[in-house]
Scaffold this active site. Structure first.
Site, PDB file in Angstrom:
ATOM      1  N   HIS A 133       7.409   4.936  -4.983  1.00 22.97           N
ATOM      2  CA  HIS A 133       7.636   4.242  -6.259  1.00 22.97           C
ATOM      3  C   HIS A 133       6.483   4.268  -7.262  1.00 22.97           C
ATOM      4  O   HIS A 133       6.638   3.776  -8.364  1.00 22.97           O
ATOM      5  CB  HIS A 133       8.078   2.795  -5.990  1.00 22.97           C
ATOM      6  CG  HIS A 133       7.069   1.962  -5.247  1.00 22.97           C
ATOM      7  ND1 HIS A 133       7.162   0.592  -5.162  1.00 22.97           N
ATOM      8  CD2 HIS A 133       5.953   2.301  -4.554  1.00 22.97           C
ATOM      9  CE1 HIS A 133       6.164   0.128  -4.440  1.00 22.97           C
ATOM     10  NE2 HIS A 133       5.418   1.124  -4.049  1.00 22.97           N
ATOM     11  N   HIS A 134       5.321   4.789  -6.858  1.00 22.37           N
ATOM     12  CA  HIS A 134       4.189   4.794  -7.800  1.00 22.37           C
ATOM     13  C   HIS A 134       4.080   6.083  -8.626  1.00 22.37           C
ATOM     14  O   HIS A 134       3.433   6.075  -9.682  1.00 22.37           O
ATOM     15  CB  HIS A 134       2.865   4.595  -7.055  1.00 22.37           C
ATOM     16  CG  HIS A 134       2.745   3.277  -6.353  1.00 22.37           C
ATOM     17  ND1 HIS A 134       2.904   2.070  -6.997  1.00 22.37           N
ATOM     18  CD2 HIS A 134       2.499   2.976  -5.043  1.00 22.37           C
ATOM     19  CE1 HIS A 134       2.743   1.080  -6.118  1.00 22.37           C
ATOM     20  NE2 HIS A 134       2.504   1.602  -4.929  1.00 22.37           N
ATOM     21  N   ALA A 135       4.679   7.176  -8.144  1.00 20.13           N
ATOM     22  CA  ALA A 135       4.486   8.461  -8.828  1.00 20.13           C
ATOM     23  C   ALA A 135       5.025   8.396 -10.255  1.00 20.13           C
ATOM     24  O   ALA A 135       6.087   7.832 -10.513  1.00 20.13           O
ATOM     25  CB  ALA A 135       5.172   9.582  -8.053  1.00 20.13           C
TER      26      ALA A 135
END
Ligand SMILES: [Zn+2]
Length: 371
Positions: A133-135
């Site tokens: 979820h951070h990309a």
């Protein structure tokens, strides 16, 4: 009876970020071995489905051309691109051989889960290797190379579907929130340890979306040492009313278990029981559900938590004693926690008061939470 599937195969744990990196591929192998030791897949109501590699066009649903090229080239060991321009380097996001393939397998697995659900074959499909979820569209972040959640939500938007995304990882789901910040067709809700204490330093209540997307990003930041009881109370105040109001066609969840009291990266103090209860609440709200994994860095916890989560998805219960084949390899134990986190009463009180304040502020900002 719910029809459920897990999308997973050994391709997803062939390569990793390196020996000392917390995102160990072994986590996935252990979860797979635990699920199969419990004979979780009967082939009818509960299936194990192999993933596939995402195509370049699928990655481009969210990521930029240049970034996809850069990851592919760096993954081959070439020196055409400068790693630091895409946030690669020593630490959280090292360059490693085969990183393009492993990241694209994860996206392919999430898309496989998505197609099973939107095609009506399965009510719920769980891609354990997902939840990256951070990309961002053009760079890596927080162990995440390609953002499978953002890709699959774009895929569903292109089919005309309305999507609710619920993220219970201990870290704020910043990459997914940012990807859909200015649309009212995706509701993102992230429940996490406050960015004042932990990576990525975002996810505050004031982040609510922009333009027509205003009001469609919701953040519930919690204090360190928040436990099962306080977490569940806050979650119940916010998430069910929002999901009922938004009435999505499909619910996507990121089910990170780095909220656990033994997790080395976060500071929340959930147990597997509390975690399972959150998953139960989600199940009641998500008739069509694409579930993704996420964080969870204690290898003795994550396989148990995700096995419990899948049991809830598939309406199955497993014996509490870990199966003997699994216990022989990894040590005996139980599926549920039998130890409790030790937190001082005064610390728990601070976390409780913080959650109370956050919920009442959210109620002031979001009318649907007051009904
Ligand atoms: Zn996390």
């Amino acid at each position: 009876m719910t029809k459920a599937a897990v999308v997973l195969s050994e391709e997803l744990w062939q390569t990793g970020h390196g020996e000392s990196h917390p995102l160990k591929p072994e986590r996935l192998q252990r979860a797979y071995e635990l699920l199969t030791a419990y004979q979780a897949f009967d082939g009818q109501q509960s299936q194990l489905v192999p993933p596939r590699l995402a195509t370049r066009d699928e990655l481009l649903l969210f990521h930029t051309d240049e970034y996809v090229d850069a990851v592919q080239s760096l993954s081959r060991g070439e020196r055409t691109y400068t790693p630091s321009q895409y946030n690669f380097g020593p630490g959280d996001n090292p360059v490693f051989e085969g990183m393009y393939e492993i990241a694209a397998w994860k996206v392919g697995a999430a898309l496989q889960a998505t197609k099973l659900v939107i095609g009506g074959e399965r009510d719920v499909a769980f891609s354990l290797a997902g939840g990256m979820h951070h990309a961002a569209a053009g760079h890596a972040s927080g162990f995440c190379i390609f953002n499978d959640a953002a890709v699959l939500i774009h895929y569903m938007l292109a089919q005309g579907l309305k999507v609710a995304y619920v993220d219970i990882d201990v870290h704020h789901g910043d990459g997914v929130q940012d990807a859909f910040y200015d649309t009212d067709r995706v509701l993102t809700v992230s429940v996490h340890e406050s960015g004042r204490f932990i990576f990525p330093g975002t996810g505050f209540m004031r982040e609510t979306g922009s333009g027509v997307g205003r009001g469609y990003a919701v953040n519930l930041p919690l204090a360190p040492f928040t436990d099962d009881e306080v977490y569940l109370w806050a979650f119940e105040q916010v998430v069910p009313p929002l999901l009922t109001w938004f009435a999505a066609d499909v619910v996507v969840t990121q089910l990170g278990i780095d909220t656990h009291f033994l997790d080395p990266l976060g500071h929340l103090t959930l147990t597997t029981q509390g975690y399972a209860q959150i998953v139960r609440v989600i199940k009641g709200l998500a008739p069509r559900w694409v579930a993704l994994g996420g964080g969870g860095y204690e290898v003795s916890v994550m396989p148990r938590a995700w096995t419990l989560a899948y049991g809830i998805m598939a309406d199955r219960e497993w014996p509490d004693d870990l199966p003997s084949s699994y216990a022989k390899k990894y040590g005996a134990g139980t599926l549920h926690d039998h130890n409790q986190p030790q937190v001082e009463a005064s610390t728990r009180d601070i976390a409780r008061r913080h959650a109370g304040k956050v919920v009442s502020e959210l109620r002031e900002r979001i009318p649907v939470l007051r009904q």
